[in-house]
Scaffold this motif. Sequence first.
Motif, short mmCIF file in Angstrom:
data_model
loop_
_atom_site.label_atom_id
_atom_site.label_comp_id
_atom_site.label_asym_id
_atom_site.label_seq_id
_atom_site.Cartn_x
_atom_site.Cartn_y
_atom_site.Cartn_z
N PRO A 113 0.84 -1.20 0.00
CA PRO A 113 0.00 0.00 0.00
C PRO A 113 0.87 1.25 0.00
O PRO A 113 1.95 1.28 0.61
N SER A 114 0.41 2.30 -0.66
CA SER A 114 1.20 3.52 -0.73
C SER A 114 0.31 4.74 -0.89
O SER A 114 -0.87 4.62 -1.26
N VAL A 115 0.88 5.90 -0.59
CA VAL A 115 0.19 7.17 -0.78
C VAL A 115 1.08 8.07 -1.63
O VAL A 115 2.30 7.88 -1.70
N VAL A 116 0.47 9.05 -2.27
CA VAL A 116 1.23 9.95 -3.15
C VAL A 116 1.06 11.39 -2.70
O VAL A 116 -0.03 11.83 -2.34
N ILE A 117 2.19 12.13 -2.69
CA ILE A 117 2.19 13.53 -2.32
C ILE A 117 3.05 14.33 -3.28
O ILE A 117 3.88 13.79 -4.00
N SER A 118 2.85 15.63 -3.28
CA SER A 118 3.78 16.58 -3.87
C SER A 118 4.06 17.61 -2.80
O SER A 118 3.44 17.59 -1.74
N GLY A 119 5.00 18.51 -3.04
CA GLY A 119 5.29 19.48 -1.99
C GLY A 119 6.30 20.52 -2.42
O GLY A 119 6.91 20.44 -3.50
N SER A 120 6.47 21.50 -1.55
CA SER A 120 7.46 22.55 -1.79
C SER A 120 8.14 22.93 -0.48
O SER A 120 7.50 22.97 0.57
N LEU A 129 13.63 10.74 -7.36
CA LEU A 129 14.91 10.62 -8.05
C LEU A 129 14.78 10.69 -9.56
O LEU A 129 15.74 11.06 -10.25
N ASN A 130 13.60 10.38 -10.08
CA ASN A 130 13.40 10.47 -11.52
C ASN A 130 13.05 11.88 -11.99
O ASN A 130 12.80 12.10 -13.17
N GLY A 131 13.02 12.83 -11.05
CA GLY A 131 12.73 14.22 -11.39
C GLY A 131 11.26 14.56 -11.41
O GLY A 131 10.89 15.72 -11.65
N GLN A 132 10.39 13.58 -11.14
CA GLN A 132 8.95 13.83 -11.17
C GLN A 132 8.48 14.43 -9.85
O GLN A 132 8.97 14.07 -8.78
N GLN A 133 7.49 15.32 -9.93
CA GLN A 133 7.01 16.03 -8.74
C GLN A 133 5.94 15.24 -7.99
O GLN A 133 5.00 15.82 -7.45
N VAL A 134 6.08 13.94 -7.95
CA VAL A 134 5.19 13.08 -7.17
C VAL A 134 6.05 12.11 -6.38
O VAL A 134 6.91 11.43 -6.94
N LEU A 135 5.82 12.07 -5.08
CA LEU A 135 6.51 11.13 -4.22
C LEU A 135 5.53 10.06 -3.76
O LEU A 135 4.43 10.39 -3.30
N ARG A 136 5.92 8.81 -3.88
CA ARG A 136 5.08 7.71 -3.39
C ARG A 136 5.73 7.13 -2.15
O ARG A 136 6.90 6.75 -2.18
N LEU A 137 4.98 7.07 -1.06
CA LEU A 137 5.50 6.58 0.21
C LEU A 137 4.76 5.32 0.63
O LEU A 137 3.54 5.23 0.45
N PRO A 138 5.47 4.34 1.21
CA PRO A 138 4.86 3.04 1.54
C PRO A 138 4.03 3.09 2.81
O PRO A 138 4.48 2.74 3.89
N ALA A 139 2.79 3.52 2.66
CA ALA A 139 1.86 3.56 3.79
C ALA A 139 0.45 3.47 3.23
O ALA A 139 0.18 3.97 2.13
N PRO A 140 -0.47 2.82 3.94
CA PRO A 140 -1.85 2.74 3.46
C PRO A 140 -2.52 4.10 3.48
O PRO A 140 -2.14 4.97 4.28
#
Length: 332
Positions: A84-91, A184-195
Amino acid sequence: LPLKPPATNTFPLGSSVALSGPIGSYGSLNVVDATTGALLAWSGVQDQVFALAASSTAVVAGGSFNAVYNYPVTHFAVLAPPVPSVVISGSVYLHGAFDTGSGLMRDNLRSAGILPYTEPYTALGFAFTAGGGEGVIPSLVMSTTGSSAIVDWVVVELRSGTNSAQVLCSRRALLRRSGALVDLNGQQVLRLPAPPGSYFVAIRHRNHLGAMSASPIALSSTQVTSIPFTFSSFLTYGTEARKQVGNTMFLWPGDVTFDHQVRYTGGNNDRDPILTAIGGINPTATLVGQYRGEDVNLDGTVKYAGASNDRDIVLQTIGGSSPTSVRNEQVP
């Protein structure tokens, strides 16, 4: 795909898996739970060399490839459900690296070739939770210039929505000159391993004080949630957790020792390491071309005195008037 004993091969659901081996005149299979080893079922079909069984967490395929009746499993594969994972962006803005003229952070570390391709936090004693430190910056991302150029590495943490001191997972990320958090791929979306659920979200940097959201934020596995630490409207935990300039928010610079506080004098202060880094004797000496925590303004040069020095930033962070003041990170 040949499976060789005693290895277990794990594949995402939907993968195609073929089992191979010598076929005897009889075939049977004991299928076990891939996690506990408990017996689930056996095929009960003669002259077969494969079988399938399901546990609560995985689908197991395998066979003994032996003519002996009820022979233990020696080859098997596991089709595991996705984590399970969630997706965020941020500044995030690092005040030490911010250039008021351009309105961007400087990328001197990258342009000088001293920004590491792998995360620096493990070497500083930081322990990632649930993985999160893996990976290498691709050359294409490292060579990007302009406002999308990489400034430095940061760490994003998800903390329990009912206990903000409990880190559930952490993940390395990169910071662009524009303040955007990227993977690391330069995309503005981070996927973190959490439900999917509600979490406190924290950000950390190796020589700036970290910050954390004031309350839990609902995160989804499909909808990207923005975490704008640069906005004054985005509330953070504690008192003066960020430095405010106009309506823009920055992480406080000067945590040279990475101990979650900024001190100018006294034990374990952040000023003395700067002097030590340049040799400890001549305060006008400089150290150029090294990736170091003492380089508070991230310009690629450690300076104790003179224009654009790193020592003054430490004093300014604690208030600029009383050298004995201390600024503590507002993250539990």
